[in-house]
Design an enzyme around this catalytic site. Structure first.
Site, short mmCIF file in Angstrom:
data_model
loop_
_atom_site.label_atom_id
_atom_site.label_comp_id
_atom_site.label_asym_id
_atom_site.label_seq_id
_atom_site.Cartn_x
_atom_site.Cartn_y
_atom_site.Cartn_z
N GLU A 172 11.74 -5.52 1.03
CA GLU A 172 10.59 -4.79 1.57
C GLU A 172 11.05 -3.52 2.27
OE1 GLU A 172 7.48 -5.88 1.23
OE2 GLU A 172 7.70 -8.01 0.76
N HIS A 228 -6.03 -5.49 -0.76
CA HIS A 228 -4.57 -5.62 -0.75
C HIS A 228 -3.96 -4.83 0.41
CE1 HIS A 228 -0.51 -5.76 -2.87
NE2 HIS A 228 -0.94 -7.01 -2.92
N HIS A 232 9.92 -5.42 -3.65
CA HIS A 232 8.63 -5.08 -3.05
C HIS A 232 8.75 -3.82 -2.20
CE1 HIS A 232 4.56 -6.40 -1.51
NE2 HIS A 232 4.51 -6.74 -2.79
N ASP A 289 -5.86 -0.55 -1.29
CA ASP A 289 -4.60 -0.53 -0.57
C ASP A 289 -4.54 0.75 0.24
OD1 ASP A 289 -1.91 -1.15 0.25
OD2 ASP A 289 -1.71 -2.30 -1.60
#
Length: 465
Positions: free
Chosen positions: A399, A371, A150, A181
């Site tokens: 992440e 998102h 991610h 986003d």
């Protein structure tokens, strides 16, 4: 009885947790790239992301590094691949690397028939164009359920496009619908070098990371020992950031990696932002399923008197929402689970909502989806990230994020303009009654919620999603 027995153990864990002391003072000691404020720009909306992405692909002369969860086999994904191959044809010395999640790339969409996934498109493009665009699969865990790539960020020469978006039709607003986003453009050679070097060092040099544009990728089971070593390597990994004094007027940009529960710099930074905020917090998350430490830090901020704004998507703006009249699938339960979480949170904090100290915003714009991720603290710190602020991102996924420290507040107007633009399609909840009652959910949803609650599986689902 078990709760009483476990209480001392829980209290001890909290007291000795390495995350407890980290707050604003710790953030101010972090090294960062000194970036002129004018080199940082917010791109408003998916159309702006689309335009910037293809403009940067066309302009790149030395390197393109794209890291994203997936590059989809659809019209937008194929358009991106064709643009990459065209750029390579114009400049044969251009190095192009695309990194996607290994598992996600080799399966079809949830609820659709079984397929070879996006990897089939990568191989088709390579066969037609003769190679030149390397597509790598990154296996963060043995199985997708337990964690995915991610990490986010696109590097074009000396420019970084940072967005939580993946690359497909809906993120790039290809056919009239979009998934909202955030996206920021940062023009800084040192930051671009640092983000590209991390990918080279951690991904390209790992035996677990394999090409997906070449025929016959190895089965995952043959890579298990290498994936195990890769995970251990990622636990120790970090971005190389200079330890230099921040010049007057510059913004410190610190890339942070997040992986696992322990020694997670990104999680530490999020908690430090929440714990160190003096006046105001703005928190953006697509799925209202906050990890317990985040919920606790938000509660502490409210008790300190901070103003807190939290924006989430309406359940109808969730990726997995199934409109009435369409065949229901189990995955369609998720938006209702998230709404139930939000309802409980709003009920717990009813007093702060009534006083205006806490504002819960529901975003909705037609049949488009939401998102957004990120965090603003006071007027001088912000976090750009793909982290969903949920338990899965907190402990399982790989992440990253960019911490912006802006002591001179040069970016304040830019952040305020972004926040104002986001609120154009958002409604502030008056109280928890403004959310649909579970009694009015579709019959299939009510039945599944009862079943999960009866055996307490709803808690497990929340931890994995």
């Amino acid at each position: 009885m078990n709760t009483l027995i476990d209480a001392p153990r829980r209290i001890a864990r909290r007291l000795v947790s390495p995350l407890r002391p980290k707050s604003r003072a710790w953030l101010e000691t972090l090294p960062g790239f000194a970036v002129p404020p004018g080199a940082i720009e917010t791109l408003q909306g998916p159309q702006a992301l689309h335009q910037a992405l293809f403009a940067q692909i066309a302009q790149a002369t030395r390197r393109i590094v794209i890291v994203t969860l997936y590059l989809q086999d659809d019209d937008a994904g194929r358009e991106v691949m064709e643009a990459l191959y065209a750029a390579r044809a114009r400049r044969p010395g251009l190095e192009i690397d695309v990194f996607v999640d290994w598992h996600r790339a080799q399966r079809g969409l949830i609820g659709k028939q079984k397929s070879a996934g996006n990897a089939a498109m990568y191989r088709d493009c390579a066969q037609r164009h003769g190679g030149g665009v390397r597509v790598w699969g990154v296996p963060v865990q043995n199985r997708e359920l337990f964690g995915v790539l991610h990490l986010k960020g696109f590097v074009f020469d000396d420019t970084v496009l940072y967005s939580g978006a993946s690359l497909n039709d809906v993120y790039l607003a290809k056919h009239g619908r979009y998934r909202l986003d955030r996206c920021h453009c940062i023009r800084d050679a040192a930051l671009a070098d640092g983000m590209a070097a991390f990918v080279q060092r951690q991904f390209r040099d790992s035996e677990a990371v394999r090409r997906l544009d070449l025929p016959d990728p190895p089965p995952t089971r043959t890579l298990l020992p290498m994936i195990r070593a890769f995970r251990q390597q990622l636990q120790q990994a970090g971005y190389g950031v200079p330890t230099v004094a921040l010049p007057d007027g510059a913004v410190a940009v610190t890339p942070l990696k997040g992986f696992g529960r322990a020694d997670n710099a990104l999680n530490d930074a999020m908690l430090a932002l929440l714990r160190g905020a003096r006046r105001r917090i703005v928190l953006l998350t697509p799925y209202f399923n906050l990890p317990r430490p985040v919920r606790a830090a938000v509660g502490q901020a409210l008790r300190r008197g901070c103003s807190v704004d939290i924006m989430v998507g309406d359940k109808t703006a969730n990726d997995f929402y199934i409109p009435p009249g369409q065949p229901f699938r189990t995955i369609g339960l998720l938006p209702y689970l998230y709404e139930n979480n939000l309802r409980r949170f709003a009920r717990t904090h009813a007093h702060q909502i009534a006083s205006g100290q806490l504002s819960l915003w529901l975003w909705r714009d037609g049949d488009n989806s939401y998102h957004l991720k990120g965090l603003f603290a006071d007027d001088d710190m912000a976090l750009l990230t793909g982290h969903n602020l949920n338990p899965r991102a907190w402990a399982l996924d790989l992440e990253n994020g960019l911490l912006l420290r802006d002591p001179a507040r040069h970016l304040h107007a830019m952040h305020e303009a972004e926040w104002a633009a986001l609120r154009r399609h958002a409604t502030r909840l008056a109280d928890y009654h403004a959310l649909e009652s579970p009694r009015h959910y579709p019959p299939e949803v009510r039945r599944l919620l009862r079943r999960l609650s009866r055996v307490r599986l709803d808690r497990l689902v929340n931890r994995l999603l």
